[in-house]
Design a protein around this motif. Structure first.
Motif, PDB file in Angstrom:
ATOM      1  N   VAL A 225       0.794  -1.236   0.085  1.00 57.44           N
ATOM      2  CA  VAL A 225       0.004  -0.102  -0.160  1.00 57.44           C
ATOM      3  C   VAL A 225       0.862   1.238   0.059  1.00 57.44           C
ATOM      4  CG1 VAL A 225      -1.830   1.193   1.145  1.00 57.44           C
ATOM      5  CG2 VAL A 225      -1.847  -1.086   1.389  1.00 57.44           C
ATOM      6  N   ILE A 226       0.526   2.229  -0.720  1.00 55.51           N
ATOM      7  CA  ILE A 226       1.063   3.525  -0.777  1.00 55.51           C
ATOM      8  C   ILE A 226      -0.173   4.417  -0.602  1.00 55.51           C
ATOM      9  CG2 ILE A 226       2.175   5.421  -2.047  1.00 55.51           C
ATOM     10  CD1 ILE A 226       3.337   3.206  -4.110  1.00 55.51           C
ATOM     11  N   SER A 227      -0.016   5.232   0.617  1.00 54.19           N
ATOM     12  CA  SER A 227      -1.189   5.897   1.049  1.00 54.19           C
ATOM     13  C   SER A 227      -0.858   7.307   1.774  1.00 54.19           C
ATOM     14  CB  SER A 227      -2.078   5.006   2.153  1.00 54.19           C
ATOM     15  OG  SER A 227      -1.100   5.053   3.356  1.00 54.19           O
ATOM     16  N   ALA A 228      -1.774   8.273   1.369  1.00 54.75           N
ATOM     17  CA  ALA A 228      -1.658   9.710   1.994  1.00 54.75           C
ATOM     18  C   ALA A 228      -2.128   9.572   3.585  1.00 54.75           C
ATOM     19  CB  ALA A 228      -2.426  10.592   1.451  1.00 54.75           C
ATOM     20  N   GLN A 229      -1.220  10.085   4.338  1.00 55.75           N
ATOM     21  CA  GLN A 229      -1.336   9.889   5.984  1.00 55.75           C
ATOM     22  C   GLN A 229      -1.215  11.415   6.090  1.00 55.75           C
ATOM     23  OE1 GLN A 229      -2.393   7.341   7.583  1.00 55.75           O
ATOM     24  NE2 GLN A 229      -2.288   6.355   5.730  1.00 55.75           N
ATOM     25  N   GLY A 230      -1.773  11.782   7.633  1.00 59.72           N
ATOM     26  CA  GLY A 230      -1.499  13.103   8.150  1.00 59.72           C
ATOM     27  C   GLY A 230      -2.672  13.587   9.189  1.00 59.72           C
ATOM     28  N   SER A 231      -2.591  14.900   9.560  1.00 66.11           N
ATOM     29  CA  SER A 231      -3.411  15.328  10.333  1.00 66.11           C
ATOM     30  C   SER A 231      -4.735  15.822   9.878  1.00 66.11           C
ATOM     31  CB  SER A 231      -2.848  16.508  11.052  1.00 66.11           C
ATOM     32  OG  SER A 231      -2.313  17.443  10.306  1.00 66.11           O
ATOM     33  N   ASP A 232      -4.881  16.019   8.219  1.00 69.51           N
ATOM     34  CA  ASP A 232      -5.785  16.396   7.843  1.00 69.51           C
ATOM     35  C   ASP A 232      -6.984  15.322   7.625  1.00 69.51           C
ATOM     36  OD1 ASP A 232      -4.999  18.905   7.378  1.00 69.51           O
ATOM     37  OD2 ASP A 232      -4.600  18.722   5.378  1.00 69.51           O
ATOM     38  N   THR A 233      -8.280  15.417   7.599  1.00 74.35           N
ATOM     39  CA  THR A 233      -9.116  14.360   7.515  1.00 74.35           C
ATOM     40  C   THR A 233      -9.317  13.666   6.079  1.00 74.35           C
ATOM     41  OG1 THR A 233     -10.634  15.498   9.286  1.00 74.35           O
ATOM     42  CG2 THR A 233     -11.810  13.744   8.004  1.00 74.35           C
ATOM     43  N   ASN A 234      -9.396  14.385   5.089  1.00 74.78           N
ATOM     44  CA  ASN A 234      -9.465  13.933   3.780  1.00 74.78           C
ATOM     45  C   ASN A 234      -8.030  14.467   3.377  1.00 74.78           C
ATOM     46  OD1 ASN A 234     -12.194  12.646   3.952  1.00 74.78           O
ATOM     47  ND2 ASN A 234     -12.740  14.757   4.196  1.00 74.78           N
ATOM     48  N   ILE A 235      -7.590  13.353   2.375  1.00 72.62           N
ATOM     49  CA  ILE A 235      -6.118  13.764   1.895  1.00 72.62           C
ATOM     50  C   ILE A 235      -6.108  13.209   0.463  1.00 72.62           C
ATOM     51  CG2 ILE A 235      -3.761  13.998   1.981  1.00 72.62           C
ATOM     52  CD1 ILE A 235      -3.874  13.300   5.005  1.00 72.62           C
ATOM     53  N   ASP A 236      -6.040  13.860  -0.677  1.00 74.10           N
ATOM     54  CA  ASP A 236      -5.868  13.206  -2.015  1.00 74.10           C
ATOM     55  C   ASP A 236      -4.443  12.822  -1.932  1.00 74.10           C
ATOM     56  OD1 ASP A 236      -8.540  13.927  -2.761  1.00 74.10           O
ATOM     57  OD2 ASP A 236      -8.023  15.736  -3.779  1.00 74.10           O
ATOM     58  N   LEU A 237      -4.359  11.625  -2.941  1.00 77.14           N
ATOM     59  CA  LEU A 237      -2.750  11.311  -3.180  1.00 77.14           C
ATOM     60  C   LEU A 237      -2.717  11.748  -4.569  1.00 77.14           C
ATOM     61  CD1 LEU A 237      -0.399   9.746  -2.367  1.00 77.14           C
ATOM     62  CD2 LEU A 237      -1.390   7.670  -3.365  1.00 77.14           C
ATOM     63  N   LEU A 238      -1.602  12.666  -4.674  1.00 76.21           N
ATOM     64  CA  LEU A 238      -1.323  13.110  -6.100  1.00 76.21           C
ATOM     65  C   LEU A 238      -0.206  12.386  -6.955  1.00 76.21           C
ATOM     66  CD1 LEU A 238      -1.697  15.422  -8.561  1.00 76.21           C
ATOM     67  CD2 LEU A 238       0.048  16.859  -6.968  1.00 76.21           C
TER      68      LEU A 238
ATOM     69  N   ASP B 202      -9.043  15.111 -11.729  1.00 80.37           N
ATOM     70  CA  ASP B 202      -8.317  15.569 -13.026  1.00 80.37           C
ATOM     71  C   ASP B 202      -7.273  16.493 -12.463  1.00 80.37           C
ATOM     72  OD1 ASP B 202      -9.686  17.765 -13.287  1.00 80.37           O
ATOM     73  OD2 ASP B 202     -10.819  17.061 -14.788  1.00 80.37           O
ATOM     74  N   ALA B 203      -6.368  17.083 -13.326  1.00 83.82           N
ATOM     75  CA  ALA B 203      -5.547  18.010 -13.159  1.00 83.82           C
ATOM     76  C   ALA B 203      -6.307  19.406 -12.259  1.00 83.82           C
ATOM     77  CB  ALA B 203      -4.445  18.133 -14.306  1.00 83.82           C
ATOM     78  N   ALA B 204      -7.028  19.671 -13.035  1.00 79.68           N
ATOM     79  CA  ALA B 204      -7.998  20.856 -12.601  1.00 79.68           C
ATOM     80  C   ALA B 204      -8.852  20.564 -11.217  1.00 79.68           C
ATOM     81  CB  ALA B 204      -9.071  21.360 -13.455  1.00 79.68           C
ATOM     82  N   GLY B 205      -8.674  19.435 -10.861  1.00 77.85           N
ATOM     83  CA  GLY B 205      -9.652  19.293  -9.322  1.00 77.85           C
ATOM     84  C   GLY B 205     -10.719  18.483  -9.517  1.00 77.85           C
ATOM     85  N   ASN B 206     -11.301  18.516 -10.768  1.00 82.37           N
ATOM     86  CA  ASN B 206     -12.783  17.956 -11.322  1.00 82.37           C
ATOM     87  C   ASN B 206     -12.945  16.572 -10.802  1.00 82.37           C
ATOM     88  OD1 ASN B 206     -13.352  20.754 -12.057  1.00 82.37           O
ATOM     89  ND2 ASN B 206     -12.455  20.214 -14.047  1.00 82.37           N
ATOM     90  N   THR B 207     -13.729  16.249 -10.068  1.00 86.06           N
ATOM     91  CA  THR B 207     -13.836  14.614 -10.126  1.00 86.06           C
ATOM     92  C   THR B 207     -14.517  13.917 -11.062  1.00 86.06           C
ATOM     93  OG1 THR B 207     -14.612  14.865  -7.699  1.00 86.06           O
ATOM     94  CG2 THR B 207     -15.228  12.803  -8.635  1.00 86.06           C
ATOM     95  N   ARG B 208     -13.824  12.828 -11.549  1.00 87.24           N
ATOM     96  CA  ARG B 208     -14.246  12.210 -12.968  1.00 87.24           C
ATOM     97  C   ARG B 208     -14.306  10.548 -12.376  1.00 87.24           C
ATOM     98  NH1 ARG B 208     -15.079  16.029 -16.513  1.00 87.24           N
ATOM     99  NH2 ARG B 208     -13.190  17.591 -16.596  1.00 87.24           N
ATOM    100  N   ARG B 209     -15.133   9.832 -13.161  1.00 90.27           N
ATOM    101  CA  ARG B 209     -15.178   8.557 -12.909  1.00 90.27           C
ATOM    102  C   ARG B 209     -14.549   7.710 -14.132  1.00 90.27           C
ATOM    103  NH1 ARG B 209     -21.331   8.711 -10.835  1.00 90.27           N
ATOM    104  NH2 ARG B 209     -21.038   9.441  -8.735  1.00 90.27           N
TER     105      ARG B 209
END
Length: 143
Positions: free
Chosen positions: A90-103, A132-139
């Motif tokens: 697993v490669i995951s984002a961790q930290g103090s923020d509640t929701n963290i994207d992995l870029l 996407d790169a602009a931050g828009n959610t895609r499926r």
């Protein structure tokens, strides 16, 4: 330890009062000398820290293979975890923020590549949500 007739410091061991954990360095007969965390504590995690805004760099044969660069006031970080037989690393984002994207991003005009491409029509079985790169959610459809 110093070089240049003791004029240039090369390696220092600093005093820690009442230390119970330490690093051990061992040789090898099979090409894997090691630096190992040891001590009285049940779980000992070694820490590598740069000075100021310096980076931590891993090299093989003198060529940089991996670098951790400085981010001032970082609170979110990357975690890598192995897996037992049959499991998935697993490669995951961790930290103090509640929701963290992995870029994941390429350099310049480079893009992120996944797996292999096979032409054909596949029935939709679901989707994977990405941004996407602009931050828009895609499926992305999954077959």
């Amino acid at each position: 330890f110093s070089t240049n007739n003791f004029g240039s410091p090369a390696f220092a061991i600093n005093h820690t009062a009442s230390a119970v954990d330490y690093l051990a360095v061992t040789g090898s007969t099979a090409g894997y000398p090691a630096i190992i965390a040891q001590g009285a504590s049940a779980n000992v995690s070694p820490v590598i820290t740069s000075k100021g805004s310096g980076s931590v760099i891993l090299q093989t044969g003198g060529a940089t293979q991996f670098a951790v660069v400085h981010t001032a006031s970082a609170v979110n970080f990357l975690q890598v975890q192995g897996a037992a037989t049959g499991g998935n690393p697993v490669i995951s984002a961790q930290g103090s923020d509640t929701n963290i994207d992995l870029l994941l991003g390429g350099k310049g005009t480079g893009v992120v590549k996944f797996g292999t491409y096979t032409a054909g029509v596949v029935a939709q079985a679901g989707y994977i949500t990405i941004k996407d790169a602009a931050g828009n959610t895609r499926r992305l459809l999954v077959g």
